[in-house]
Design a protein around this motif. Structure first.
Motif, mmCIF file in Angstrom:
data_model
loop_
_atom_site.group_PDB
_atom_site.id
_atom_site.type_symbol
_atom_site.label_atom_id
_atom_site.label_comp_id
_atom_site.label_asym_id
_atom_site.label_seq_id
_atom_site.Cartn_x
_atom_site.Cartn_y
_atom_site.Cartn_z
ATOM 1 N N UNK A 130 -10.915 14.263 -0.342
ATOM 2 C CA UNK A 130 -12.191 13.991 -0.977
ATOM 3 C C UNK A 130 -13.266 13.896 0.108
ATOM 4 N N UNK A 143 -10.756 2.067 5.826
ATOM 5 C CA UNK A 143 -9.618 1.754 4.969
ATOM 6 C C UNK A 143 -8.399 2.602 5.304
ATOM 7 N N UNK A 201 -1.377 6.757 -16.296
ATOM 8 C CA UNK A 201 -0.385 7.583 -15.603
ATOM 9 C C UNK A 201 1.026 7.021 -15.688
ATOM 10 N N UNK A 254 -0.936 -4.908 2.833
ATOM 11 C CA UNK A 254 -1.700 -5.588 1.794
ATOM 12 C C UNK A 254 -1.512 -7.101 1.864
ATOM 13 N N UNK A 258 -7.386 7.041 -5.771
ATOM 14 C CA UNK A 258 -6.715 6.595 -4.557
ATOM 15 C C UNK A 258 -6.971 5.103 -4.384
ATOM 16 N N UNK A 314 -6.181 10.898 2.095
ATOM 17 C CA UNK A 314 -5.455 11.145 0.854
ATOM 18 C C UNK A 314 -4.534 12.349 0.894
ATOM 19 N N UNK A 364 2.097 1.714 -3.755
ATOM 20 C CA UNK A 364 1.131 2.240 -4.718
ATOM 21 C C UNK A 364 0.742 3.672 -4.359
ATOM 22 N N UNK A 411 -13.756 20.844 -4.378
ATOM 23 C CA UNK A 411 -12.555 20.024 -4.257
ATOM 24 C C UNK A 411 -11.787 19.983 -5.568
ATOM 25 N N UNK A 422 0.809 -1.216 0.000
ATOM 26 C CA UNK A 422 0.000 0.000 0.000
ATOM 27 C C UNK A 422 0.844 1.269 0.000
ATOM 28 N N UNK A 433 -14.593 3.515 -16.779
ATOM 29 C CA UNK A 433 -13.861 2.337 -17.259
ATOM 30 C C UNK A 433 -14.876 1.293 -17.703
ATOM 31 N N UNK A 452 2.518 10.619 -9.353
ATOM 32 C CA UNK A 452 1.926 10.851 -10.683
ATOM 33 C C UNK A 452 1.550 12.313 -10.869
ATOM 34 N N UNK A 453 1.261 12.996 -9.774
ATOM 35 C CA UNK A 453 0.886 14.407 -9.859
ATOM 36 C C UNK A 453 2.029 15.338 -9.434
ATOM 37 N N UNK A 470 0.778 6.859 -6.745
ATOM 38 C CA UNK A 470 -0.372 7.763 -6.925
ATOM 39 C C UNK A 470 0.033 9.215 -6.728
ATOM 40 N N UNK A 479 -2.300 -2.312 -10.575
ATOM 41 C CA UNK A 479 -3.078 -1.232 -9.956
ATOM 42 C C UNK A 479 -3.800 -0.439 -11.042
ATOM 43 N N UNK A 480 -5.002 -0.878 -11.430
ATOM 44 C CA UNK A 480 -5.702 -0.220 -12.548
ATOM 45 C C UNK A 480 -5.982 1.265 -12.302
ATOM 46 N N UNK A 481 -5.957 1.688 -11.038
ATOM 47 C CA UNK A 481 -6.164 3.120 -10.798
ATOM 48 C C UNK A 481 -5.068 3.948 -11.444
ATOM 49 N N UNK A 482 -3.937 3.321 -11.766
ATOM 50 C CA UNK A 482 -2.805 4.051 -12.356
ATOM 51 C C UNK A 482 -2.830 4.029 -13.885
ATOM 52 N N UNK A 483 -3.814 3.373 -14.473
ATOM 53 C CA UNK A 483 -3.893 3.333 -15.944
ATOM 54 C C UNK A 483 -3.924 4.756 -16.496
#
Lengths: 347, 347, 347, 347
Positions: free
Chosen positions: A345, A239, A52, A186, D345, A290, A15, D19, A12, D295, A22-23, A19, A46-50
């Protein structure tokens, strides 16, 4: 661009580094290692990174390759940085270690709590404890950073102003801390299953937890003497997030709650990662989710001697990867919140 | 069959009474009132009850009808039982009040915390505080029961053995309590929305909470002197459960943790609703979910003077409706766990 | 008392059997096996059972010991019951298998979906598919029961009345099913972690899932011909519950929705585990949590040809352990809901 | 800097606009209105925004003040934009309406589903349906945008390529959609409480939902003829996310799944907000949480005629506020993903 590598990027904190980076406008991740996932693209795992990281894939750890980076993050279990950090430093690559390997200054204490000999005691001298709100100048010059643990970050930031000012008893502070499940990593453990950790709450390690010596080391420093701490961590069905509720006892203090509020505001005025909320506030962990922030609020029930300090962070950001980047920023002369300043968020 | 009525049955403690009483072999619910839902069948509002209450519907509160019951539960906001209890008692119907109306013995203290004059101070003398582990004999003879609050139940059961034995300091006990969201009731409040209370944690009422005087009243009684308590409740993202983490400080005690364990086991040996778990345990709130149990475990970090007592209950059962039925059972000469003895669901 | 054994009692269906049987008036659990937890008391592993099984501990599986039971439940991965059931039956012990071993009548189909040869094809002939709403009489006489899967139970109960009456097209029925995470078992898998499965939703096995042949086998039987089914399961962030949304298409039907409602009510009038809710209802999974019920509601959007059948169960109860006990009750001449009739907890 | 106003900023789409816009390099929020919270600072109501909007406070809606903006977002219940949009347009301010006011082209249909007459039918002609993947050119020139609803976005994006290519039957498409609770807004409703919506799942509006006519309007356009859709929304225990499972039936198609995959990839090649995942994928809602992405993944069970399209979005971003900003970007000549491109995230 600052070239960075990540050792052990499948967990965790790994990743989360990806994340956040990436910014980041000044950083490029050039290598990420994982023995088990060698060859797998990071955005496949980690599909959230697709979109990037279009080419980055996990590779076998290779000192040569890592040494080509300006800095390397270790997002590994304890012991790994011990083995690799010295070599990287010798080749001129800075090391930012998110594990516990260099957090505790006393190698014997480390060995006692982690159940194995310390693997690189010769580096302890130059390792800087990466809590920018305490060691910012040292971090700027450091080659090796020990990023603080999640519980230690939230507890220390909530108590340091009081200890530095000598306003509280130091023999028996209570820290009741509640952590989200991602703090357990994880790994596939039964205790972290949704069906085990969901819809329930429990304390753990109530008789003793590895973060205790790290926390007291920092509190001792702030107090200038040994601090007695009772630290009980709890597992909470969420989480992300840590909520530390701290119960210091005022000693020889004749001021008001407003005076204490002013003390905290002043202490952190120049520290953008700490937000001292207005009196009467009850910070929610989601308000920092976050983000690289620690939000703090003070209460004084019944105007008595027991102060209640509420301190919340995101365990994976200010408690790990975000703070690691905050250190990187300082080490490379950037504004310390570069790339880690987006708001949380909500909801 | 014991005929019982429920006043104000649309909230969570009301439906929990219905759920538990559906399996009670000696009780029949003959009337349930609600002004707002008058005429609606209970299984229409609560489909989980379909098949268990085939004719029962909410009705307008009517003293005549309620007085035909052997006992009436009040599952109402504070103030309602003040208005109706006296009349019912005069007609020979016993009253079991789940609200705060008769919990605090001092009418002025009540008025201060609840912001309105006490509505039935003349009944305070005979009202029995319905904590069976303290007042079992009095409960058996009582006509009017004040069912303890959820936080007070979990905190008192965790501290009473120590206070009764005079083993701890009484001037500054810390009670850090974590509650599920159902503690806030079924009212439509923004703060209780899944999107507000989910995936987050926060303290509330850190400067003062209504349950404080109820708790200290009970602790004072056990200690035989005034107890100083710092009580901080927290909102946790789960539906049911309270986890109280208590930090009493041993005083003049030269024994071992095993001695304290024996003390707790002995204190509750005859009390089926309290489970003192083996040393080393960390009770989970889910282990008591839906049950009338309080599970307790003791820890003594570093073998020091600060004891950690972990005490968990289901806020809607041992913290409300189950305890109310435990009182009913005692008042009518039944085994105290009748109908409230099923094991918790796991997972 | 009926003496029962449980093989493989450490998973979720095992502990659910223990929970439910603790309240069963006619059953005594005399043996429970687990190789990995041999010697551990069940209430040590599952603290929710403390006070209910004061001596029961996991033991090595032993045919002799199991054969002393009147009936044995298999709460095991597939393949285990294949190996042991024949022997137990030969010794006169009845077998109730919660695994998939005997659900599919065609050994070749079984082998294809489970990736190994069928281990006891000679028993398939006498194995009874334990869906009491279809096979109640056969269950009463059976020695070997294949307890239906969770998805198959909810889908079949929602479609059977329509298929038996020949009111719908059979070539292309859509079953969109949402399951709680406990359906994946208590194994330590990354995908079942709170941090992976929480706060998210996804389909899985969209191209084909092992429950498909079991479901179609049952639907074929009801229709008297081969049924074409598109079945897509989804993982939902909750602990218990299955919500099946079924989209049969009416064919040659000139009646009203009220007629269909009457058909369902009549079909299940004599079946206490199925609750056909009033028109307009949207059953919630929580309304059956912990219970052996399937609640069903019908909708007909725009009065068109596509019917929407909503069918909810608790995957661990009516979808596994509760249904297993319902079978046991029938096999031993008891009322079929004995010990599994308590209402669901709400909230 | 583009000056924007937000009308009705206290709900979830309002705070989500704040945000996202906090990280937008070319936008400044100059005014935000709320009658109920007039005078309250936005970061007082939403502590996650502390440090990002140091002076912005809610104000009474004032046409003069709003008209000074370059664009105004409406994050309001239906009916409000009807009343104010015309005046703003007349003063040269562009309007981006997140409500349903201008989504449906036929004022009578709107009136039927929303239970009141359409308040601004004269503007329907120029209102552009703000789905950039369909109307990008028109959006660039538009003065008035109707931002699509959350369900309609996920369903249309999953079906449009198939309808445009004429590959599927159009008389009976099934759309089974699962939404997070934030779709119900920040209003204090019992049904949205954590204790009501948590740990449970249910369908709602199964007989008819307001989003149906909006969805079919878009599908009709893509198909060039009237499309028959059965749309069943479900409430899922999570905060954000929509998972649409779509069951179109291939018609006169002799190609392979790979051909369909290529069709989708080509259709969205130039659309950065849509990610067609590789064959075999099962998109998770968390992979788009907080992002402006949809997606999509395709499955063809048993190689039959029924296709399964999985389509996920964050209901508050691509389903509302993010898509609104995507429209703003296009209207003002910016790259369409400006400020809304950060990765999700995880966890």
């Amino acid at each position: 661009m600052i070239k960075v590598g990540i050792v052990g990027g499948t967990g965790y904190t790994g990743v989360e580094l990806l994340r956040l980076l990436a910014s980041h406008p000044q950083v490029e991740v050039t290598v990420i290692t994982s023995r088990s996932e060698k060859g797998v693209r990071v955005d496949e795992m980690y599909p959230n990174l697709r979109g990037h990281y279009d080419t980055l894939a996990f590779s076998e750890p290779d000192a040569e390759v890592l040494a080509a980076c300006d800095a390397v993050f270790f997002a590994t279990p304890h012991g790994v940085a011990h083995a690799l950090a010295g070599d990287l430093l010798a080749r001129g690559t800075r090391v930012i270690d998110l594990s516990a390997d260099f957090r505790i200054k006393d190698a014997d204490v480390w060995a006692e709590w982690y159940g194995q000999p310390h693997g690189a005691p010769e580096l302890l001298g130059e390792a800087v404890y990466g809590l920018p709100e305490v060691n910012r100048d040292a971090i700027r010059e450091a080659r090796l950073i020990a990023v603080p643990g999640c519980y230690p970050t939230s507890v220390q930031l909530g108590l340091i102003p009081l200890l530095e000012a000598g306003l509280i008893e130091t023999d028996n502070i209570i820290a009741d801390c509640k952590s989200a499940v991602s703090g357990a990593g994880r790994g596939a453990k039964v205790g972290s299953l949704l069906c085990e950790a969901g819809e329930s709450m429990k304390a753990y390690g109530a008789s003793g937890h590895r973060h205790l010596p790290e926390i007291t080391q920092g509190l001792d420093m702030a107090a200038g003497s040994a601090v007695g701490l009772t630290f009980v961590p709890h597992l909470t069905p969420m989480i992300r997030g840590i909520h530390s509720t701290l119960y210091p006892r005022l000693s020889g203090f004749s001021g008001t709650l407003e005076d204490l509020q002013a003390l905290f505001e002043q202490r952190y005025a120049d520290h953008p990662a700490v937000d001292v909320m207005p009196l009467g506030s009850h910070p929610e962990t989601r308000s920092v989710r976050g983000t690289n922030l620690c939000r703090i609020a003070l209460h004084r029930p019944g105007n008595g001697d027991t102060l209640v300090v509420l301190s919340v962070i995101d365990n994976l950001v200010k408690g790990a990867s975000g703070q690691a980047i905050q250190n990187l920023n300082l080490m490379f002369g950037l504004d310390e919140m570069t790339g880690i300043g987006a708001p949380a968020m909500m909801p």
